[in-house]
Design a protein around this motif. Structure first.
Motif, PDB file in Angstrom:
ATOM      1  N   ILE A  86     -80.087  54.181  40.737  1.00  0.00           N
ATOM      2  CA  ILE A  86     -79.587  55.347  39.998  1.00  0.00           C
ATOM      3  C   ILE A  86     -79.396  56.527  40.944  1.00  0.00           C
ATOM      4  O   ILE A  86     -78.384  57.230  40.895  1.00  0.00           O
ATOM      5  CB  ILE A  86     -80.540  55.707  38.829  1.00  0.00           C
ATOM      6  CG1 ILE A  86     -80.435  54.656  37.730  1.00  0.00           C
ATOM      7  CG2 ILE A  86     -80.238  57.093  38.278  1.00  0.00           C
ATOM      8  CD1 ILE A  86     -81.510  54.748  36.662  1.00  0.00           C
ATOM      9  N   ALA A  87     -80.379  56.735  41.830  1.00  0.00           N
ATOM     10  CA  ALA A  87     -80.276  57.839  42.793  1.00  0.00           C
ATOM     11  C   ALA A  87     -79.073  57.650  43.714  1.00  0.00           C
ATOM     12  O   ALA A  87     -78.335  58.602  43.988  1.00  0.00           O
ATOM     13  CB  ALA A  87     -81.564  57.941  43.609  1.00  0.00           C
ATOM     14  N   LYS A  88     -78.854  56.421  44.193  1.00  0.00           N
ATOM     15  CA  LYS A  88     -77.719  56.145  45.075  1.00  0.00           C
ATOM     16  C   LYS A  88     -76.398  56.329  44.333  1.00  0.00           C
ATOM     17  O   LYS A  88     -75.439  56.877  44.885  1.00  0.00           O
ATOM     18  CB  LYS A  88     -77.819  54.726  45.635  1.00  0.00           C
ATOM     19  CG  LYS A  88     -76.709  54.345  46.581  1.00  0.00           C
ATOM     20  CD  LYS A  88     -76.768  55.172  47.849  1.00  0.00           C
ATOM     21  CE  LYS A  88     -75.724  54.695  48.839  1.00  0.00           C
ATOM     22  NZ  LYS A  88     -75.695  55.490  50.050  1.00  0.00           N
ATOM     23  N   LEU A  89     -76.343  55.885  43.064  1.00  0.00           N
ATOM     24  CA  LEU A  89     -75.124  56.045  42.272  1.00  0.00           C
ATOM     25  C   LEU A  89     -74.808  57.522  42.074  1.00  0.00           C
ATOM     26  O   LEU A  89     -73.663  57.944  42.243  1.00  0.00           O
ATOM     27  CB  LEU A  89     -75.257  55.342  40.934  1.00  0.00           C
ATOM     28  CG  LEU A  89     -74.056  55.437  39.998  1.00  0.00           C
ATOM     29  CD1 LEU A  89     -72.830  54.777  40.630  1.00  0.00           C
ATOM     30  CD2 LEU A  89     -74.347  54.831  38.649  1.00  0.00           C
ATOM     31  N   GLU A  90     -75.807  58.306  41.742  1.00  0.00           N
ATOM     32  CA  GLU A  90     -75.603  59.741  41.570  1.00  0.00           C
ATOM     33  C   GLU A  90     -75.169  60.405  42.870  1.00  0.00           C
ATOM     34  O   GLU A  90     -74.308  61.294  42.866  1.00  0.00           O
ATOM     35  CB  GLU A  90     -76.864  60.400  41.013  1.00  0.00           C
ATOM     36  CG  GLU A  90     -77.110  60.022  39.563  1.00  0.00           C
ATOM     37  CD  GLU A  90     -78.441  60.530  39.033  1.00  0.00           C
ATOM     38  OE1 GLU A  90     -79.270  61.049  39.824  1.00  0.00           O
ATOM     39  OE2 GLU A  90     -78.652  60.383  37.823  1.00  0.00           O
TER      40      GLU A  90
ATOM     41  N   ALA B 256     -88.772  50.626  40.337  1.00  0.00           N
ATOM     42  CA  ALA B 256     -88.433  51.294  41.602  1.00  0.00           C
ATOM     43  C   ALA B 256     -87.011  50.943  42.027  1.00  0.00           C
ATOM     44  O   ALA B 256     -86.281  51.801  42.539  1.00  0.00           O
ATOM     45  CB  ALA B 256     -89.421  50.893  42.688  1.00  0.00           C
ATOM     46  N   CYS B 257     -86.612  49.713  41.801  1.00  0.00           N
ATOM     47  CA  CYS B 257     -85.253  49.277  42.143  1.00  0.00           C
ATOM     48  C   CYS B 257     -84.230  50.033  41.305  1.00  0.00           C
ATOM     49  O   CYS B 257     -83.230  50.530  41.834  1.00  0.00           O
ATOM     50  CB  CYS B 257     -85.133  47.776  41.913  1.00  0.00           C
ATOM     51  SG  CYS B 257     -83.485  47.118  42.140  1.00  0.00           S
ATOM     52  N   MET B 258     -84.473  50.125  40.019  1.00  0.00           N
ATOM     53  CA  MET B 258     -83.541  50.835  39.143  1.00  0.00           C
ATOM     54  C   MET B 258     -83.456  52.310  39.520  1.00  0.00           C
ATOM     55  O   MET B 258     -82.363  52.876  39.557  1.00  0.00           O
ATOM     56  CB  MET B 258     -83.954  50.663  37.680  1.00  0.00           C
ATOM     57  CG  MET B 258     -83.670  49.273  37.163  1.00  0.00           C
ATOM     58  SD  MET B 258     -84.257  48.882  35.503  1.00  0.00           S
ATOM     59  CE  MET B 258     -83.883  50.294  34.559  1.00  0.00           C
ATOM     60  N   ASN B 259     -84.586  52.926  39.828  1.00  0.00           N
ATOM     61  CA  ASN B 259     -84.587  54.335  40.220  1.00  0.00           C
ATOM     62  C   ASN B 259     -83.816  54.554  41.520  1.00  0.00           C
ATOM     63  O   ASN B 259     -83.074  55.527  41.651  1.00  0.00           O
ATOM     64  CB  ASN B 259     -86.016  54.856  40.344  1.00  0.00           C
ATOM     65  CG  ASN B 259     -86.702  54.989  39.002  1.00  0.00           C
ATOM     66  OD1 ASN B 259     -86.058  55.078  37.970  1.00  0.00           O
ATOM     67  ND2 ASN B 259     -88.020  54.968  39.017  1.00  0.00           N
TER      68      ASN B 259
ATOM     69  N   LYS C 192     -72.700  49.354  47.561  1.00  0.00           N
ATOM     70  CA  LYS C 192     -73.682  50.237  48.190  1.00  0.00           C
ATOM     71  C   LYS C 192     -74.902  50.405  47.292  1.00  0.00           C
ATOM     72  O   LYS C 192     -76.044  50.370  47.756  1.00  0.00           O
ATOM     73  CB  LYS C 192     -73.071  51.605  48.471  1.00  0.00           C
ATOM     74  CG  LYS C 192     -72.021  51.615  49.551  1.00  0.00           C
ATOM     75  CD  LYS C 192     -71.458  53.012  49.718  1.00  0.00           C
ATOM     76  CE  LYS C 192     -70.299  53.057  50.699  1.00  0.00           C
ATOM     77  NZ  LYS C 192     -69.724  54.403  50.799  1.00  0.00           N
ATOM     78  N   VAL C 193     -74.653  50.599  46.007  1.00  0.00           N
ATOM     79  CA  VAL C 193     -75.731  50.802  45.041  1.00  0.00           C
ATOM     80  C   VAL C 193     -76.598  49.543  44.934  1.00  0.00           C
ATOM     81  O   VAL C 193     -77.827  49.617  44.951  1.00  0.00           O
ATOM     82  CB  VAL C 193     -75.154  51.194  43.660  1.00  0.00           C
ATOM     83  CG1 VAL C 193     -76.218  51.193  42.594  1.00  0.00           C
ATOM     84  CG2 VAL C 193     -74.482  52.557  43.742  1.00  0.00           C
ATOM     85  N   LEU C 194     -75.957  48.379  44.854  1.00  0.00           N
ATOM     86  CA  LEU C 194     -76.704  47.130  44.728  1.00  0.00           C
ATOM     87  C   LEU C 194     -77.518  46.820  45.982  1.00  0.00           C
ATOM     88  O   LEU C 194     -78.634  46.304  45.887  1.00  0.00           O
ATOM     89  CB  LEU C 194     -75.755  45.975  44.429  1.00  0.00           C
ATOM     90  CG  LEU C 194     -75.177  45.966  43.023  1.00  0.00           C
ATOM     91  CD1 LEU C 194     -74.126  44.874  42.901  1.00  0.00           C
ATOM     92  CD2 LEU C 194     -76.262  45.768  41.991  1.00  0.00           C
ATOM     93  N   GLU C 195     -76.980  47.132  47.147  1.00  0.00           N
ATOM     94  CA  GLU C 195     -77.713  46.868  48.380  1.00  0.00           C
ATOM     95  C   GLU C 195     -78.956  47.749  48.488  1.00  0.00           C
ATOM     96  O   GLU C 195     -79.987  47.305  48.995  1.00  0.00           O
ATOM     97  CB  GLU C 195     -76.797  47.031  49.582  1.00  0.00           C
ATOM     98  CG  GLU C 195     -75.816  45.871  49.696  1.00  0.00           C
ATOM     99  CD  GLU C 195     -74.739  46.059  50.737  1.00  0.00           C
ATOM    100  OE1 GLU C 195     -74.769  47.077  51.466  1.00  0.00           O
ATOM    101  OE2 GLU C 195     -73.863  45.184  50.810  1.00  0.00           O
TER     102      GLU C 195
END
Length: 143
Positions: A133-137, A127-130, A29-32
């Protein structure tokens, strides 16, 4: 010799345990989400590059842009999850989308390069990393 015994809060230990059980669900989910950010940037760059600075009028059919997409998250032999931004094959005229994209990216004799992939990768990195990170949190907070 001194000895220290630290006890972790039970709630924290349970969250870590549940997180370890859910990594195979959370990571794709995070990677997508990160892949979507990169895909949007690549599509924007490609649409700007097609037909720009040409001697003759553009013969673009829109097929290259419409074939651009994102693969689902898949696990490789090493156990790492990956998503890929790429082109679906084949085209209706028999050519390869990857070949045409390569010609646009790197140019050929008589056709200057119009990079769209490398600048998209560079511009969308933060932007991708942010977003990831938001999705992981968000996923961790659901546990």
């Amino acid at each position: 010799m001194a000895r220290v015994n630290i006890k972790m809060p039970e709630e924290f230990l349970l969250k870590v345990f549940r997180l370890s059980d859910q990594t195979d669900v959370i990571l794709p989910k995070v990677l997508e989400v990160g892949g979507e950010v990169v895909l949007d940037k690549v599509k924007g760059n490609l649409s700007k590059a097609i037909g720009r600075d040409t001697k003759y009028s553009s013969r673009s059919t829109g097929e290259l842009l419409s074939s651009l997409g994102l693969s689902g998250a898949k696990q490789d032999r090493g156990g790492n999850f990956n998503v890929k931004v790429g082109f679906a094959e084949p085209r209706s005229d028999g050519e390869s989308n990857a070949k045409i994209a390569s010609i646009i990216e790197y140019g050929k004799h008589g056709q200057p390069a119009k990079p769209f992939l490398k600048p998209a990768r560079t511009a969308s990195r933060k932007a991708c990393m942010n977003a990831m990170i938001a999705k992981l949190e968000e996923e961790i907070s659901k546990i």
